[in-house]
Structure formats: structure tokens, C-alpha cells
Enzyme design. Structure first.
Site, mmCIF file in Angstrom:
data_model
loop_
_atom_site.group_PDB
_atom_site.id
_atom_site.type_symbol
_atom_site.label_atom_id
_atom_site.label_comp_id
_atom_site.label_asym_id
_atom_site.label_seq_id
_atom_site.Cartn_x
_atom_site.Cartn_y
_atom_site.Cartn_z
ATOM 1 N N TYR A 174 0.841 -1.203 0.000
ATOM 2 C CA TYR A 174 0.000 0.000 0.000
ATOM 3 C C TYR A 174 0.876 1.253 0.000
ATOM 4 C CZ TYR A 174 -3.442 3.468 1.547
ATOM 5 O OH TYR A 174 -4.249 4.577 1.648
ATOM 6 N N CYS A 253 -7.128 19.352 7.580
ATOM 7 C CA CYS A 253 -6.321 19.746 6.419
ATOM 8 C C CYS A 253 -7.028 20.760 5.520
ATOM 9 C CB CYS A 253 -5.915 18.521 5.614
ATOM 10 S SG CYS A 253 -7.275 17.701 4.751
ATOM 11 N N ASP A 273 -3.968 10.505 1.704
ATOM 12 C CA ASP A 273 -4.212 9.238 2.401
ATOM 13 C C ASP A 273 -5.367 9.392 3.385
ATOM 14 O OD1 ASP A 273 -3.581 6.530 2.908
ATOM 15 O OD2 ASP A 273 -2.472 7.074 4.715
ATOM 16 N N TYR A 348 -6.070 -6.514 2.737
ATOM 17 C CA TYR A 348 -7.348 -6.158 2.127
ATOM 18 C C TYR A 348 -8.015 -7.367 1.477
ATOM 19 C CZ TYR A 348 -6.228 -1.147 2.516
ATOM 20 O OH TYR A 348 -5.929 0.111 2.968
#
Length: 360
Positions: A174, A253, A273, A348
Site C-alpha cells: 500500500y 487539512c 491518504d 485487504y
């Protein structure tokens, strides 16, 4: 307390007479001291429940469409050998009673329901995965989300946010994919990471000696958990909020991105992310899509003309949602090109799509 749930299914080539099938099984239930109750199905086959010692509960259903199902529920501490004997006896007897009419037999391992440690988590495309999770090593409810770190024998510790598997210690694939799969040179560059509270991206990029990495994570409790229990992912990078070439800002953010836009500040790389792209295929009605569009627009605006924007997409099976995201990339105020990469992220258990975008 927890309950084990066993299932045994027989698919048949033709429907069967419930009375003759069930009568051949009653001796097995009676031997196990299970008491029968027959239920009215309004002509849809046969349904009976059996209650026995130690709270055992069995549902026997002969469906009129050619399917026989057995469900057995018991307490976690019940005698496993006795339960196996019961299921095996039922399976063997049904093989005899339904001889020549069976197209498939399926007996699944027990589903453990209500256990203290939850081992079952859905994939993005709606499949149920049973992990080899044996303990909860960290759990907190922050102002923003429920945070769990679970230990898996196969994948190491796994970060789970609001029931969504985010990252395991095994998932370096990832981190590699969302930073460009080793094709980028971060030395001397300005990098902005949005989210990334597990510290994996930051720990990886610091090794490449960038000029400065600014990581913006809203949830201090994610960092608190990961710096203690995800050290195979983050190392010691989260121990301090500032280093020679990085700073971690604990804040939302969005206001910061707007401030950077106003100041004209740019970055060589922006790595998003924060979240996977939404599964909903109605973006105009989904607040998560609105958030994604806002982040995407602001991120491209703070991207240096020769810079690159990296983000995860979602499961490769969610083609409609991925197509909507790609359409959105084509409608930004600043035109961009993009490419995507499909990667297998170990924990995953599904193929995952990552995107790279840059200004035309």
C-alpha cells in the site's frame, strides 16, 4: 459469551418430499436429546426447530425449491466433539436419504458470533472476510472515529477505523503504491501528506531525504495508537512531531489547504491518504463525495506545475465508483492527466486501485 453457528447445505437436482426426508433424521435428533417443534411455512417446504441441552439450537429446513439446510447454534464452550458428531451424523444420513439427488454439499466452519474479539470484517465490495485476529491491542473513541488496532497472526497489527480495515503491518505494498511504486525521487522535494496517521508513508519518505514533508493528521489518538502498536509500519517516526525534514500538524487539512492556496504555496508531491473514494454512485447526494471533490481541487491548486498527486482509489471491483472519480478528474478547474495502478494489498484480500495525477 459467544455463540458458534454451523451451517450444512444440500443442493438437490429435484425437490424432495419433506415428510420422508425428515422422518429419517429424527432418530439422530432424539439421540442428542433435541426436542422438535414444527412450524407452519404456508406451503413453502418444511421447517422445524430443535432445542437441546446446554442451549443447543438447530434449524432444519427442507425448501420446496430443492435445498435442504441445517443450522446449528451452540455456546462457544460447548463440546466440539459432540457437535461434530451430530453434524457428521446428519450429513451421512442425508447422503443416504437423498442418494442420487444431491448436486452439492457444503459445510462451513463455525461462525463465532458475539465474541469479545471480532474476527469478521467486510471488504469494500461487500464480501465478508474472517481474519485470524486473536486480540484487541488498542481501542479508543476519538472526537472523530472509533479506532481499533487488532492483532492478526498472519498480517501483524491491523489499524481499523470505524469498522474499515485501513492498514496492517504487512501492507508495505500500500505504502509503495501510494508513493509512486519506487519510480519517484523525493530527495530535496517538498511533500504534503494528507492523513497518514499510521506513519507508514512518512517513515518511508523520510529515508529519501526530502527537503521537507508536511503531514496533516486530524486525529491525535490515531497517532497515539500507531506509534505504540504499529511500529513495524511507522518505526519511531511518530515519536516526535518534528524532525530534520518533517513536521506533523494535528489539524483539519481543509483550512490549511485553503491557506496554502491563498499564499500561493506549492508542493512537489501531494499524497492524499485521507479516505478511499466513496462507494456511492450518487455523488451529488453524498457528503463524502463533496469532501473528496474539495480535497482534490485544493490539492491540485497547491501542486507545483511539474508535481504529482497520489491517492488511493478503492476496490478494483467497484467500477462505477472508480469511473465517477475518473470523470471528476476530467472536470477539475486545472486540467490534469492521470494513470492508475492495481495492487494487491495483503490484508485487504482484494485488488486495490491507486491513482497518480499531474497538471497538463
Amino acid at each position: 459469551m459467544a455463540v458458534r453457528h454451523y451451517t450444512l447445505d444440500f443442493n438437490l437436482s429435484t425437490a424432495v418430499d419433506p415428510a420422508s426426508t425428515v422422518s429419517g433424521l429424527l432418530s439422530i435428533f432424539h439421540e442428542q436429546e433435541l426436542t422438535e417443534t414444527i412450524h407452519d411455512t404456508d406451503g413453502h417446504g418444511y421447517l422445524a426447530t430443535f432445542v437441546g441441552k446446554n442451549g443447543r439450537f438447530v434449524v432444519l429446513r427442507v425448501h420446496s425449491q430443492g435445498l435442504v439446510t441445517v443450522d446449528l447454534q451452540c455456546y462457544e464452550d460447548d463440546d466440539i466433539a459432540q457437535l461434530d458428531n451430530l453434524l457428521n451424523a446428519l450429513e451421512n444420513k442425508l447422503k443416504v436419504l437423498l442418494n442420487g439427488n444431491i448436486t452439492r454439499i457444503k459445510k462451513l466452519p463455525a461462525l463465532l458470533r458475539g465474541a469479545k474479539v471480532d474476527r469478521y470484517w467486510p471488504t469494500a465490495d461487500g464480501r465478508l472476510i474472517e481474519y485470524d485476529i486473536d486480540k484487541v491491542v488498542y481501542e479508543e473513541d476519538s472526537e472523530y472515529q472509533n479506532i481499533k488496532i487488532l492483532h492478526s497472526q498472519q498480517y501483524g497489527n491491523i489499524l481499523v477505523l470505524d469498522g474499515d480495515v485501513n492498514l496492517a503491518e504487512s501492507d508495505s505494498a500500500y505504502t509503495q503504491a501510494i508513493t509512486g511504486s519506487g519510480k519517484e525521487n523525493y530527495a530535496g522535494k517538498e511533500v504534503l501528506i494528507l492523513g497518514g496517521g499510521d506513519g507508514g508513508i512518512l517513515a518511508e519518505l523520510v529515508k529519501q531525504k526530502p527537503k521537507m514533508i508536511t503531514m496533516v493528521e486530524i486525529d491525535q489518538k490515531v497517532i497515539d495508537g500507531c506509534k505504540k502498536y504499529m511500529r513495524k509500519t511507522c518505526g519511531d517516526i511518530l515519536d516526535n512531531l518534528k524532525g530534520d525534514c518533517y513536521q506533523i500538524l494535528i489539524q483539519d487539512c481543509v483550512p490549511l489547504l485553503k491557506k496554502y492556496v491563498q499564499e500561493g504555496r506549492t508542493f512537489d508531491y501531494v499524497i492524499n491518504d485521507l479516505t478511499a473514494i466513496p462507494i456511492s454512485t450518487l455523488p451529488e447526494e453524498d457528503s463524502t463525495w463533496e469532501f473528496l471533490r474539495l480535497i482534490l481541487d485544493l490539492s491540485i491548486k497547491v501542486l507545483h506545475p511539474s508535481g504529482k498527486y497520489f491517492t488511493q482509489g478503492n476496490s478494483a471491483n467497484l467500477t462505477e465508483a472508480l469511473n465517477l472519480f475518473e470523470e471528476r478528474l476530467g472536470r477539475l478547474s486545472c486540467p490534469v492527466d492521470f494513470r492508475k495502478e492495481v495492487v494487491c494489498v495483503p490484508s485487504y484480500l482484494e485488488q486495490w486501485v491507486f491513482y497518480t495525477a499531474w497538471k497538463k
